[in-house]
Every structure is written in C-alpha cells, then in structure tokens.
Design an enzyme around this catalytic site. Sequence first.
Site, PDB file in Angstrom:
ATOM      1  N   SER A 296       0.817  -1.212   0.000  1.00 54.03           N
ATOM      2  CA  SER A 296       0.000   0.000   0.000  1.00 54.03           C
ATOM      3  C   SER A 296       0.853   1.266   0.000  1.00 54.03           C
ATOM      4  CB  SER A 296      -0.962  -0.064   1.200  1.00 54.03           C
ATOM      5  OG  SER A 296      -1.859   1.005   1.235  1.00 54.03           O
ATOM      6  N   ASP A 307      11.675   5.124  -8.830  1.00 55.69           N
ATOM      7  CA  ASP A 307      11.455   5.627 -10.192  1.00 55.69           C
ATOM      8  C   ASP A 307      12.225   6.913 -10.465  1.00 55.69           C
ATOM      9  OD1 ASP A 307       9.868   3.486 -10.603  1.00 55.69           O
ATOM     10  OD2 ASP A 307       8.020   4.592 -11.014  1.00 55.69           O
ATOM     11  N   LYS A 321      -0.525  -4.002  -3.125  1.00 51.50           N
ATOM     12  CA  LYS A 321      -1.842  -3.494  -2.739  1.00 51.50           C
ATOM     13  C   LYS A 321      -1.900  -2.033  -3.149  1.00 51.50           C
ATOM     14  CE  LYS A 321      -5.440  -2.182  -0.090  1.00 51.50           C
ATOM     15  NZ  LYS A 321      -6.016  -0.819  -0.058  1.00 51.50           N
TER      16      LYS A 321
END
Length: 386
Positions: A296, A307, A321
Amino acid sequence: MRSQRFLVTVLVGFVAFLSGGWLLQRGQQGGNVYQRARLFDDVVTYVAEYYVDSLGEGRLYDLAIDGFLQELNDPYTTFLREEDYRDLELSTTGNYSGVGMQIDVRDGWITVIAPITGTPAEDAGINAGDRIVEIDGGSTRGWNNDRAVSRLRGQAGSKVRLTIARPGLPDSLRFEVTRARIHVKSVQYATQLSGDVAYVSLANSSISESTARELADEITRLRERGAKSLILDLRNNPGGVLDQGVAVSDMFLDRGLVVVQTRGRAPGATQTFKSENGQKWPDMPIAVLVDGFTASAAEIIAGALQDHDRALVLGTTTFGKGLVQSLYQLNRTEFLKITTGRWFTPSGRTIQRPLNGVRGTAVAEAQASGPADAPDTTEVFHTDGG
C-alpha cells in the site's frame, strides 16, 4: 429539384428510422433493468413471507447488499455499518483496542501481514504469513478485511481465540490473545550504525497520520549526530494513509516530481500527486528495504524513490496493494467504501497485483504462504535515469 427533394425525404426518413430504433432499444434495455429490479423485490417478498425461517425483509436486503459486493471479488469494497465505520476511523489514527496486527485477504483467507511490535499479537508468537482460519471458533473463509478487523478488535482486557494455519506446519495452531489498548508508533526503531549510516525502521508498523512527522524528527536527530546516509526499512509495513505516503516521499524528492498517480472512472478519481516542498536532505544517499509484506502506501514510497533514482530499493517482491478506496455516506450510520481507482508509480507501473492471482504488470505479488519468488516481467519500465 424534385429529385433533390426526394433525396432529402429519403435521408430524413432513414435517420428517423435509425433514431427510432436506437430509442426503442434503449427503452427495452431500461425496461429490462426495471423488470429485474421488480423481480428481485418479488423474490425478497416471497422469501420474507414464506421461507421456513423468519428473517425479515430488512435482514434480507442486508444479505443482498453484502452478497452483491462480495461478488465483485474485491475485498476492499464493503458496506460499513456504524461500528465498522468507527473501526475504519481508528485505523487511520493509530489508536485502537485489539490484538495488534495488520491483516489482509489472500486467496480468500485472512492473512497476517505483520504483528505490530510490542502488542499482544507479537507477544503471543503470531507471525507474518500466518493464515487466520478461525476467530472464536467460526471459520473466516470468505471474510473481507473489515469483517475480520471488527472481530479482532474489542474492549481492552477481553479475549479472542484464534486458529492459525502456518506455512510449513501440518497442524493448526491455537492462540487465546488478550486485547489491549494499541498505539501504533510509525517509527519502530532509529539508530546510527557504524560509521555515518542512519537506520530508521518503519517495519511492522503502518503509515498513519503521524508518520511523516515522526520520520522527519528521527532523521533530523540522527543527522545532528553525524549521519550522512540512510537505510529506510519498510519490511512488513502494510501501508496506510495515502497522503502520508505522499508526504514521506515528498521529503526525499525535488519539488514538482510525480509521487503517485491514481486512475479511475469516478469523478476526481484520476489525480496526480506531486512533491511540493522540495527534499530536506538532498545530499543523503538512501537505501530502502522491502519484502513480500511491504504494501500500500509503503509501496508508494518505495516506488516513487526508485522511479526517480532517489533510492536503491533492496529486498524481495512487494505485496502489491494499490487500490484507491472512496467513502460515501449513505445515511447517518451507514457508509459504502468502494474501490474507485488504482495507484501507479511515476513510471506508470500499477502497484496493485491482479486479484485473481494471474500475473500482470503489478509492482509486486505475494501468495498466502509468503512473497513471490520472482518479479513480474511482462512489461519493462524505466527510472528517470533510464
């Protein structure tokens, strides 16, 4: 001229024919919907009046709502009664009475993501990956997450009996756990390792309303003691509040960078969250530790830092999730928590693993027995640096 009028007449007639057919078709479709609704109401009436056991129409409608939502195969879309809503409020503040563990639904069973440090669940010996098959003697097969949370929580000092299937053991384990008042502190441990390395652990915790503040305070303290690099431990962190996941990422990213994107069909469900304040420690190298139970909002943090090449992410494939839930108040005491979107990392990776267990482009996927043994490779994504 006559031929021109004739062509116009034919054209108008043809358009009218098509329009009439389209309207008729829509009317038939609408009629079918109303017919099915009336049929459903008739079924409820007959069952309420003639079924061998008395249930009452109100109870039947409740069963129908729960059954309908269950058929969506989404354990995060649920109908909340007043008590369920209070439990949801408690989960976002970090204060409640219960046994102290983070859980989720895996393959139709309630599975322990992590016991919270210093709580009755950890003291009893409950482990990450344990499958809770019974609560107080009743099977949890097919339960959603909210129903299990409601049964695990209760008045401090009361007891709950758990039957657990543990991977690798042939027989079930039985625990009787005494509930206690739980305060979930986001930062579980913070210290300076040998040399100038700061280690801050959010493991076995959650991302709650105080996470960004607690983390900033600890890093600042360790920086004052000479720490120059950071290990951020997110293992066994089940996530939590979206805005705190964004706030934590914001501390480590330059202003204006995408932290996470949400995409969905509902109004306002598609949004892009960007860093607003600029990073606090731009010269501080970071390593982030993750595992199969990092989930999550914790995955938002790991994905954003990875990234943008801000941190090296180490460990095993994370939980996966990444669904957005929105809460709609239906009346004074009842609410609908419904999945309205998915989270995507800045490079476009969807954080959510496929709920049906088929590998897709999720950041991570974990089985009930533990983390996946290999990352998904169906699509290639690149960081800012390539």
